[in-house]
Design an enzyme around this catalytic site. Structure first.
Site, PDB file in Angstrom:
ATOM      1  N   ARG A  13      21.220 -43.632  46.939  1.00 40.44           N
ATOM      2  CA  ARG A  13      20.314 -42.500  46.841  1.00 40.44           C
ATOM      3  C   ARG A  13      20.220 -42.284  44.889  1.00 40.44           C
ATOM      4  NH1 ARG A  13      20.964 -37.309  51.296  1.00 40.44           N
ATOM      5  NH2 ARG A  13      18.883 -38.660  52.679  1.00 40.44           N
ATOM      6  N   LEU A 106      28.456 -52.033  39.097  1.00 38.49           N
ATOM      7  CA  LEU A 106      28.145 -51.772  38.432  1.00 38.49           C
ATOM      8  C   LEU A 106      28.472 -51.063  37.072  1.00 38.49           C
ATOM      9  CD1 LEU A 106      25.663 -52.538  40.295  1.00 38.49           C
ATOM     10  CD2 LEU A 106      24.070 -51.490  39.081  1.00 38.49           C
ATOM     11  N   SER A 108      29.469 -49.960  32.754  1.00 33.82           N
ATOM     12  CA  SER A 108      28.229 -49.653  31.548  1.00 33.82           C
ATOM     13  C   SER A 108      28.346 -49.614  30.444  1.00 33.82           C
ATOM     14  CB  SER A 108      29.099 -47.942  31.492  1.00 33.82           C
ATOM     15  OG  SER A 108      27.784 -47.245  30.728  1.00 33.82           O
ATOM     16  N   SER A 109      27.956 -49.303  28.939  1.00 29.93           N
ATOM     17  CA  SER A 109      28.188 -50.498  27.934  1.00 29.93           C
ATOM     18  C   SER A 109      29.294 -49.441  27.506  1.00 29.93           C
ATOM     19  CB  SER A 109      26.418 -50.168  27.269  1.00 29.93           C
ATOM     20  OG  SER A 109      26.115 -49.071  27.189  1.00 29.93           O
ATOM     21  N   CYS A 110      29.476 -48.062  27.825  1.00 28.95           N
ATOM     22  CA  CYS A 110      30.614 -47.315  27.092  1.00 28.95           C
ATOM     23  C   CYS A 110      32.235 -48.331  27.442  1.00 28.95           C
ATOM     24  CB  CYS A 110      30.454 -46.097  27.852  1.00 28.95           C
ATOM     25  SG  CYS A 110      30.641 -45.134  28.965  1.00 28.95           S
ATOM     26  N   TYR A 137      35.481 -41.497  31.804  1.00 28.45           N
ATOM     27  CA  TYR A 137      34.373 -42.488  32.660  1.00 28.45           C
ATOM     28  C   TYR A 137      34.844 -43.788  32.044  1.00 28.45           C
ATOM     29  CZ  TYR A 137      29.503 -44.251  33.973  1.00 28.45           C
ATOM     30  OH  TYR A 137      28.426 -44.734  34.446  1.00 28.45           O
ATOM     31  N   LYS A 141      35.115 -46.710  34.424  1.00 29.82           N
ATOM     32  CA  LYS A 141      34.908 -48.564  34.307  1.00 29.82           C
ATOM     33  C   LYS A 141      35.831 -49.972  33.787  1.00 29.82           C
ATOM     34  CE  LYS A 141      30.902 -46.784  36.114  1.00 29.82           C
ATOM     35  NZ  LYS A 141      29.896 -46.774  37.036  1.00 29.82           N
ATOM     36  N   LEU A 167      20.600 -46.407  31.122  1.00 24.42           N
ATOM     37  CA  LEU A 167      19.257 -46.656  31.796  1.00 24.42           C
ATOM     38  C   LEU A 167      17.953 -45.860  31.864  1.00 24.42           C
ATOM     39  CD1 LEU A 167      21.458 -48.584  34.304  1.00 24.42           C
ATOM     40  CD2 LEU A 167      20.083 -49.684  32.926  1.00 24.42           C
ATOM     41  N   HIS A 180      20.984 -37.529  31.039  1.00 28.60           N
ATOM     42  CA  HIS A 180      20.951 -38.589  29.645  1.00 28.60           C
ATOM     43  C   HIS A 180      19.728 -38.304  29.059  1.00 28.60           C
ATOM     44  CE1 HIS A 180      23.532 -41.096  32.170  1.00 28.60           C
ATOM     45  NE2 HIS A 180      23.481 -41.291  31.846  1.00 28.60           N
ATOM     46  N   ARG A 210      20.109 -46.247  20.052  1.00 26.04           N
ATOM     47  CA  ARG A 210      20.773 -46.631  21.814  1.00 26.04           C
ATOM     48  C   ARG A 210      19.228 -48.291  21.898  1.00 26.04           C
ATOM     49  NH1 ARG A 210      24.393 -43.449  20.693  1.00 26.04           N
ATOM     50  NH2 ARG A 210      25.212 -42.164  21.054  1.00 26.04           N
ATOM     51  N   ASP A 279      26.929 -36.443  18.348  1.00 24.93           N
ATOM     52  CA  ASP A 279      25.465 -37.760  18.146  1.00 24.93           C
ATOM     53  C   ASP A 279      26.306 -38.687  19.351  1.00 24.93           C
ATOM     54  OD1 ASP A 279      24.104 -37.212  16.953  1.00 24.93           O
ATOM     55  OD2 ASP A 279      25.081 -38.261  15.052  1.00 24.93           O
TER      56      ASP A 279
HETATM   57  O1  GFB Z   1      21.378 -40.758  27.298  1.00 23.65           O
HETATM   58  P1  GFB Z   1      23.136 -40.252  25.729  1.00 23.65           P
HETATM   59  O2  GFB Z   1      23.275 -38.393  26.687  1.00 23.65           O
HETATM   60  O3  GFB Z   1      24.114 -40.766  26.327  1.00 23.65           O
HETATM   61  O4  GFB Z   1      22.778 -39.566  25.051  1.00 23.65           O
HETATM   62  P2  GFB Z   1      25.365 -41.358  25.289  1.00 23.65           P
HETATM   63  C1  GFB Z   1      22.441 -40.374  23.562  1.00 23.65           C
HETATM   64  C2  GFB Z   1      21.882 -39.892  22.144  1.00 23.65           C
HETATM   65  O5  GFB Z   1      20.718 -38.921  22.217  1.00 23.65           O
HETATM   66  C3  GFB Z   1      23.009 -38.857  21.552  1.00 23.65           C
HETATM   67  C4  GFB Z   1      21.129 -37.514  21.839  1.00 23.65           C
HETATM   68  O6  GFB Z   1      23.889 -39.349  20.278  1.00 23.65           O
HETATM   69  C5  GFB Z   1      23.123 -37.689  22.170  1.00 23.65           C
HETATM   70  O7  GFB Z   1      23.434 -36.660  21.353  1.00 23.65           O
HETATM   71  N1  GFB Z   1      20.761 -36.850  22.528  1.00 23.65           N
HETATM   72  C6  GFB Z   1      19.183 -35.873  21.798  1.00 23.65           C
HETATM   73  C7  GFB Z   1      20.437 -36.339  23.893  1.00 23.65           C
HETATM   74  N2  GFB Z   1      18.891 -34.895  22.187  1.00 23.65           N
HETATM   75  C8  GFB Z   1      19.637 -35.466  24.318  1.00 23.65           C
HETATM   76  C9  GFB Z   1      19.590 -34.224  25.035  1.00 23.65           C
HETATM   77  O8  GFB Z   1      19.129 -33.647  25.041  1.00 23.65           O
HETATM   78  N3  GFB Z   1      20.052 -35.307  26.350  1.00 23.65           N
HETATM   79  C10 GFB Z   1      21.038 -36.448  26.162  1.00 23.65           C
HETATM   80  N4  GFB Z   1      21.495 -36.484  27.084  1.00 23.65           N
HETATM   81  N5  GFB Z   1      21.303 -36.694  24.675  1.00 23.65           N
HETATM   82  C11 GFB Z   1      26.575 -41.423  27.555  1.00 23.65           C
HETATM   83  C12 GFB Z   1      27.489 -41.726  28.031  1.00 23.65           C
HETATM   84  O9  GFB Z   1      26.270 -41.856  26.022  1.00 23.65           O
HETATM   85  O10 GFB Z   1      25.778 -42.852  28.110  1.00 23.65           O
HETATM   86  C13 GFB Z   1      28.142 -41.999  29.872  1.00 23.65           C
HETATM   87  O11 GFB Z   1      28.168 -39.870  27.962  1.00 23.65           O
HETATM   88  C14 GFB Z   1      27.165 -43.485  30.304  1.00 23.65           C
HETATM   89  O12 GFB Z   1      28.921 -42.167  30.089  1.00 23.65           O
HETATM   90  C15 GFB Z   1      25.827 -43.074  29.150  1.00 23.65           C
HETATM   91  O13 GFB Z   1      28.319 -43.972  29.489  1.00 23.65           O
HETATM   92  C16 GFB Z   1      24.874 -44.706  29.558  1.00 23.65           C
HETATM   93  O14 GFB Z   1      24.746 -42.689  24.788  1.00 23.65           O
HETATM   94  O15 GFB Z   1      25.393 -40.511  24.114  1.00 23.65           O
END
Ligand code: GFB
Length: 319
Positions: A13, A106, A108-110, A137, A141, A167, A180, A210, A279
């Site tokens: 889901r 699966l 994650s890149s983190c 997290y 992983k 993703l 995200h 990213r 960030d």
């Molecule tokens: O997508 P995101 O949460 O993933 O954030 P991460 C990516 C970047 O976008 C960060 C900025 O630098 C955030 O500060 N950003 C800007 C925002 N505006 C926004 C917003 O409105 N929402 C969000 N979410 N971000 C995650 C990990 O990190 O990536 C997880 O926390 C996982 O564990 C995932 O690995 C793939 O790449 O920063």
């Protein structure tokens, strides 16, 4: 694979699990087994044991996970480490007990160090300190990869791992806070357009870089890796470095991403940045040469994928 194969998609889901189940059903050469959370709690070992004892499963796609964006990871670290450790440990261990030979985990890149050299190759795993906002997290992983490798070494199973970059796409979580960046910004720009808001605020400085992969590409990559001949898989990996990166190998800044999303949504107003918000990792672009050598490349470009994602957002919010 034979027509009689029974494939369990754990997490059907979720965004990735549902895309994998769709691809498997489209292919039509196996029985796809799924369970909702109320039918089977994957964090409950006894339930998982009973499930595998009763169902003869040939392959597992382990796409069940507790996931979220930077804010959710940073706010609920206990849930992220506990849920993920429990789900993956129960599935991997009970699958092995029940004699399931093939599984795809699966990650994650983190999992890679915060300051890993870019692009990040598979062998940068465990070479440095992790990003703080998602360390719990990431640790879960990493444990998942090591569970697969350990069972392979000790018990001769064929448990593989893929590490997707960030993703997005159909079936994403569009929650404003916990999601995200792509679903979060699709919502924010859309709401701002509808309400003629004076600006849209982006978290952080906009400078982090990213890489993004559309979920249908990810699902295709999962089937590709699962179906690789075992000798090919082993030749391209190592017993204790067995995971494969999945991504496009291309990244952009969050500022650049925001400008594209504004355009896709049709928001024409100003964009501001809130640098009091984290960030996260400065950059995490995948080295995808292992995957390219294994014959798979991403097909859906960012703009195309964002248009599909926006259409999905509109459908899901009008439901
Ligand atoms: O997508 P995101 O949460 O993933 O954030 P991460 C990516 C970047 O976008 C960060 C900025 O630098 C955030 O500060 N950003 C800007 C925002 N505006 C926004 C917003 O409105 N929402 C969000 N979410 N971000 C995650 C990990 O990190 O990536 C997880 O926390 C996982 O564990 C995932 O690995 C793939 O790449 O920063």
């Amino acid at each position: 694979m034979s027509r009689l194969d029974r494939i369990f998609v754990a997490g059907h889901r979720g965004m990735v699990g549902s895309a994998i189940a769709r691809k498997l059903r489209d292919r039509g050469d196996a029985t796809v087994i799924t369970r909702t959370r109320s039918e089977l709690d994957l964090a409950d070992q006894a339930q998982v044991r009973t499930f595998f004892a009763n169902e003869k499963i040939d392959q597992i796609y382990l796409a069940a996970a507790h996931v979220g964006g930077i804010m959710a990871n940073n706010t609920y670290p206990a849930e992220f480490i506990y849920q993920n450790l429990m789900i993956q440990t129960n599935i991997i261990h009970e699958a092995w007990r029940a004699g399931v030979e093939k599984l795809l985990f699966l990650g994650s890149s983190c999992i890679y160090p915060r300051l890993a050299s870019q692009p990040m190759a598979e062998d940068s795993l465990l070479t440095g300190v992790l990003e703080q906002t998602n360390e719990p997290y990431a640790i879960a992983k990493i444990a998942g990869i090591k569970l697969c490798e350990s069972y392979n070494r000790q018990y001769g199973t064929d448990y593989r791992s893929v590490m997707p970059t960030n993703l997005y796409g159909t079936g994403d979580n569009y929650d404003a806070e916990k999601s995200h960046v792509i679903p979060g910004l699709l919502r924010r720009f859309h709401d701002a357009k509808e309400s003629a808001a004076s600006e849209v605020v982006i978290w952080g400085t906009g400078k982090p870089m990213r890489e993004f992969l559309y979920v249908d590409d990810m699902a295709e990559a999962c089937l590709h890796v699962m179906d690789l001949n075992i000798d090919t898989y082993r030749k391209n990996t190592q017993p204790m470095l067995s995971h494969i990166n999945v991504g496009t190998g291309e990244d952009l800044t969050i500022r650049e991403l925001a400008i594209i999303i504004a355009d896709v949504v049709g928001y024409r107003g100003p964009i501001a940045f809130d640098s009091t918000k984290p960030d996260g990792t400065p950059r995490k672009v995948m080295d995808v040469s292992r995957l390219h050598n294994l014959g798979w490349r991403a097909r859906i470009g960012l703009r195309e994928g964002l248009a599909l994602a926006y259409a999905d957002f509109l459908t899901s919010t009008r439901r």
